[in-house]
Design an enzyme around this catalytic site. Structure first.
Site, PDB file in Angstrom:
ATOM      1  N   ILE A 145     -11.430  32.887 -24.612  1.00  0.00           N
ATOM      2  CA  ILE A 145     -12.551  33.772 -24.950  1.00  0.00           C
ATOM      3  C   ILE A 145     -13.858  32.990 -25.032  1.00  0.00           C
ATOM      4  CG2 ILE A 145     -12.132  33.609 -27.460  1.00  0.00           C
ATOM      5  CD1 ILE A 145     -13.638  36.540 -25.390  1.00  0.00           C
TER       6      ILE A 145
ATOM      7  N   ASP B  77      -8.504  40.734 -30.398  1.00  0.00           N
ATOM      8  CA  ASP B  77      -7.507  40.528 -31.452  1.00  0.00           C
ATOM      9  C   ASP B  77      -6.790  39.207 -31.276  1.00  0.00           C
ATOM     10  OD1 ASP B  77      -5.996  41.708 -29.048  1.00  0.00           O
ATOM     11  OD2 ASP B  77      -4.439  40.854 -30.326  1.00  0.00           O
TER      12      ASP B  77
ATOM     13  N   GLY C 163      -5.444  39.338 -24.713  1.00  0.00           N
ATOM     14  CA  GLY C 163      -6.100  39.657 -25.979  1.00  0.00           C
ATOM     15  C   GLY C 163      -7.296  38.749 -26.172  1.00  0.00           C
ATOM     16  N   GLU C 164      -7.642  38.451 -27.440  1.00  0.00           N
ATOM     17  CA  GLU C 164      -8.789  37.575 -27.760  1.00  0.00           C
ATOM     18  C   GLU C 164     -10.112  38.173 -27.314  1.00  0.00           C
ATOM     19  OE1 GLU C 164      -8.637  33.734 -25.945  1.00  0.00           O
ATOM     20  OE2 GLU C 164      -6.590  33.319 -26.577  1.00  0.00           O
ATOM     21  N   ALA C 165     -10.159  39.436 -26.929  1.00  0.00           N
ATOM     22  CA  ALA C 165     -11.361  40.062 -26.377  1.00  0.00           C
ATOM     23  C   ALA C 165     -11.673  39.566 -24.966  1.00  0.00           C
ATOM     24  CB  ALA C 165     -12.592  39.861 -27.276  1.00  0.00           C
TER      25      ALA C 165
END
Lengths: 372, 372
Positions: free
Chosen positions: A98, A176, A335-337
């Site tokens: 990210i 997340d 995930g992790e945006a």
């Protein structure tokens, strides 16, 4: 209580601003409709802003909600719970995916610690909004005490307010981090949509067949505790949650199978909607958070932009239930945006299109009629 | 001649750099394969650069090839030929869609005038590489004299060199502007793939049924002049052009049904590949240019990145023939490099991922094995 306030305070999208935007976009120097999804996005931005936006969404924040899940002890993930804290360490140090993506799209990254198991050292990029050191094991009991839900939602408000205070932003991307949180998300999506466990459970971080079977069994067992979904009929997917379920069913679902970061992110979504800030949703976990937010205050979903369709099979189902169409389809499952970050330039492009392009009349370009 | 030089001078992608990139990406702090298409893109960038890139592709040029088409007189477009020059005026003035998008992705916009019908006033953003004031009407005769093809390809070299001289760039996005150029592109795609005219002709800028029927008839008539595709069998699509056709069939196709901007863009693609610069392809017209470039020097296609799948029905067919998978699917049908521009941040994200992320070992994060 808090949910009632949100229902009252989140305004519906501005329909007349949307109609005016549509009209302006159709008059710009391009064939009508030729910018497809970017045009839809521009209309949504205008409807959120109440008119043509006064900026191009260049001030961007990315917020990753982090939390651990008691159900990790049942071996539903390929990674141990300790990885949540280790990955958060990478996010604040700037070494994770990210961070690379955020630099590519010029956005600030923050992590909200809603429920990481391991105590985390303070860091300027880390927001301490801790609600508990991991949830209880949703396979056996309620993950979050029902009485704590208001507190967890309020932690979302606190996270939003804290990053807004550090640096104002025009758009917020949510992601997340939480080992085993696809198990919680799967149960939430099944509970809201009525979809069978097999259709909402995926391989998350890349689990093998044995773990997949265990994960499905865990989700089934947890769903049995939630009224009305204990016997889901295959093939029946209910439409939007707010229409099919009583107003406070979200409390039961969030309590029984939720996660601190998932409920916390629902609070962030609601707070952003109240502030009329567009919210860019990442993958499966954030979609589960949006289902909760939409059950609390349906108008909040108008402020949401689905960044991408992830590889997790239940994600498309969740997006359908949310009434959102993803912008990207890049086969992501991190995930992790990460997916939300990649959608941010599309938002700037849409805003600049409606703000900066000239109409045929303004530019003196011949229109279709001139060809007849 | 010129084509032979390109065949010799364009290097194949670096397979060992690609393998090393794959290995590094699998060791980064994320589940293996979880960044999907971005991982593939990163591997391609490493294969082009001959190793992990030393930069993040932040120096970006967008080049729009412009040209008019004699076939516009047959009413195959919803707009008159004059619109080409008017739109170019918008591009250099900064008021068109591509300018809004270019500002969103921090790229410089240039227009190469390969064949606009109307004389254009000089402008710093406009490259004068004129090959002719519109092509001949491909419905009736060869669009470009065969003897001129080398000159048009060389105009592509000149355009590339000129923008490189003004400001160095690490990645080049290509687009097009030319009323009636989807007619030329459709004929090129049909000629290279053997697909029937009905499957490659679309509504372009949004034509009605009558114009669509006329456009299909025009493409059929033009194809009848090209050997070997005069009787295409429905449902049969040939694989990559270089395998199914003689080396110089491209000359016949480019001459009979090409466009100055399309052949010129083929020259740009070949020049970029020779310079080992990744080339981001926009929509249908640029795909047709890439088919010509690939027929001249197959290795050139390794340097190409398909930005998106457009609404034009033949585009997917062309991408298949090129062996390229598009990154975006945003229902665009504009041209002007609009889709290519939107893909540029994904390239920076991919480059930063492989350059800047830490491995599990470097970051001290537990791996899958620790969960067993």
């Amino acid at each position: 209580m808090i949910a009632q306030c949100w229902r009252e305070e989140i305004a519906p999208l501005d329909a007349s601003a949307a109609a005016a935007a549509r009209e302006r976009i159709d008059a710009l120097t391009k064939p009508v409709g030729s910018l497809g999804r970017i045009e839809e996005l521009a209309v949504q931005l205008c409807a959120i802003a109440g008119g043509v936006p006064t900026h191009a969404y260049e001030r961007r924040a990315i917020l990753i909600g982090a939390g651990d899940h008691g159900v990790a002890e049942d071996g539903v993930s390929a990674y141990p719970s300790e990885v949540t804290a280790q990955m958060v360490g990478g996010f604040v140090a700037g070494t994770a995916a990210i961070n690379a993506f955020a630099r590519a799209v010029r956005a600030d990254v923050y992590v909200a610690n809603f429920g990481v198991k391991t105590p985390l050292p303070p860091h300027p990029r880390l927001l301490d909004v801790l609600c508990g050191y991991a949830t209880a094991n949703l396979a056996r009991r309620a993950a979050i005490p029902r009485g704590d839900l208001g507190y967890v939602l309020a932690a979302g408000i606190a996270a939003f307010d804290e990053i807004a205070e550090r640096a104002p932003f025009d758009v917020l991307a949510l992601g997340d981090m939480g080992i085993a949180n696809t198990t919680s998300a799967a149960a939430i999506v099944a509970a809201f949509t009525g979809a069978p466990a097999e259709t909402v459970v995926g391989r998350g971080t890349g689990i093998d067949d044995a773990r997949l079977a265990r994960k499905i069994a865990v989700v089934k067992r947890a769903l049995a505790r939630i009224e009305d979904v204990s016997a889901p009929r295959p093939g029946t997917v209910r439409s939007t949650p707010q229409r099919t379920r009583g107003a406070d069913v979200w409390e039961q679902i969030a309590s029984e199978v939720g996660g601190y970061e998932i409920v916390g992110l629902a609070g962030v979504i609601l707070t952003a909607a109240r502030a009329r800030i567009p919210v860019v949703l990442d993958g499966y976990i954030v979609a589960a958070a949006a289902l909760i937010a939409g059950a609390i205050a349906p108008h909040a979903l108008g402020y949401c932009i689905a960044a991408h369709r992830s590889r997790e099979p239940g994600h498309a189902l969740a997006l359908d239930a949310l009434g959102l169409r993803p912008l990207l389809d890049l086969d992501l499952a991190l995930g992790e945006a990460s997916g939300a970050a990649l959608a941010l330039p599309l938002i700037e492009a849409a805003a600049r299109m409606v703000r900066e392009m000239r109409t045929f009349a303004e530019a003196g370009v011949a229109t279709k009629e001139d060809a007849r």
